[in-house]
Design a protein around this motif. Structure first.
Motif: not given
Length: 305
Positions: A70, A73, A77
């Motif tokens: 996570k 990510e 992003v």
């Protein structure tokens, strides 16, 4: 320091100048002792700080290993998509450059003052050593910090500064971890104070043609500014630093551009010597020592192969 000693109920709350006085007194003992004292102290502090911080942040990431995907990510992003620059590309770039300079001062040119006193036969030798500094600081240490803040969920605490976010992240593992962080921060701050005192003193020596009185007065003013810096807000310090870094970066980058031909010639020439095995080792009597220990004896005319 205030947060770790009780926050609002801390005896240091509202008295940051006391921290500055303590730091200035300890720094004064080293700074007034000259470059050898500064080099000796920082050569001990920086490795201890780096290893301690690396182990602590690694422990935080490992404890929260399930959150690593996570975290990756969120970083991708936030950094590589439109979501990360929705506030304005130019604004993000400016803030990013400011924080990068504040983190490792790569591009400012101050590190050259420290590396210039090293014993090397070729400038490129020290240049390749210097290239590791921003990598270790920004790529390794800062990435670990980011992971520690993200995997513990502290990144959602909007409005808190970096130190508080990191302290909160450390406290999720064990009550002793914020103390470890505080030790690292103090060591980092102290080693930075010592190194920048040397940078400024070299500049003062150049401006005043090595006048000892002028250099000593610089030391005194520098120590007084430590107290001032501890008394004002963090925002004031970072804004002042960003402004000064920008002023220094302009002539430094201009100098790098104008000397790019010589730089390319030096790097390529050094690589050819290394590839051919003709690179001379620095004579043993000219070498510096690491933590006071003599290095392995090598014949002055030995070559690296």
């Amino acid at each position: 320091m205030i947060d770790i000693s009780g926050g609002e109920s801390s005896p240091l709350n509202g008295r940051g100048w006391l921290i500055g006085v303590g730091l200035a007194l300890v720094a004064g003992v080293v700074i007034l002792g000259g470059i050898q004292k500064i080099a000796s102290m920082t050569s001990r502090l920086v490795p201890v700080m780096a290893v301690l911080y690396f182990l602590a942040t690694s422990a935080i990431v490992l404890v929260n290993y399930q959150q690593i995907p996570k975290a990756i990510e969120l970083i991708v992003v936030g950094g590589l998509t439109g979501e990360g620059v929705k506030g304005g590309l130019i604004g993000v770039a400016i803030i990013g450059i400011q924080r990068a300079l504040f983190s490792n001062v790569a591009g400012v040119g101050s590190a050259g003052l420290a590396h210039s006193v090293a014993k090397n036969n070729r400038p490129a030798e020290e240049g390749f050593v210097a290239a590791w500094e921003p990598f270790i600081d920004s790529v390794i240490v800062c990435t670990l910090t980011a992971f520690a803040i993200i995997v513990t969920g502290q990144y959602q605490n909007e409005g808190a500064d970096g130190i508080i976010l990191t302290t909160n992240a450390f406290s999720t593992v064990h009550a002793a971890f914020p103390v470890i962080l505080s030790v690292c921060i103090v060591l980092f701050g102290f080693s930075t104070v010592l190194s920048y005192s040397f940078y400024g003193r070299q500049a003062a020596g150049f401006l005043f043609k090595g006048n000892r009185f002028a250099c000593r007065m610089y030391d005194v003013v520098y120590l007084l500014m430590i107290v001032v810096g501890a008394a004002v807000s963090l925002e004031t310090v970072t804004r002042f630093s960003d402004s000064v870094f920008f002023i220094v970066v302009v002539p430094n980058l201009l100098g790098i551009y104008l000397l790019s031909g010589k730089l390319k010639e030096e790097v390529q020439g050094y690589r050819r010597l290394v590839d051919s095995g003709e690179c001379e080792v620095v004579p043993e009597h000219e070498r510096s020592t690491l933590l006071g220990k003599k290095k392995v004896e090598v014949s002055p005319r030995s070559t690296i192969r």
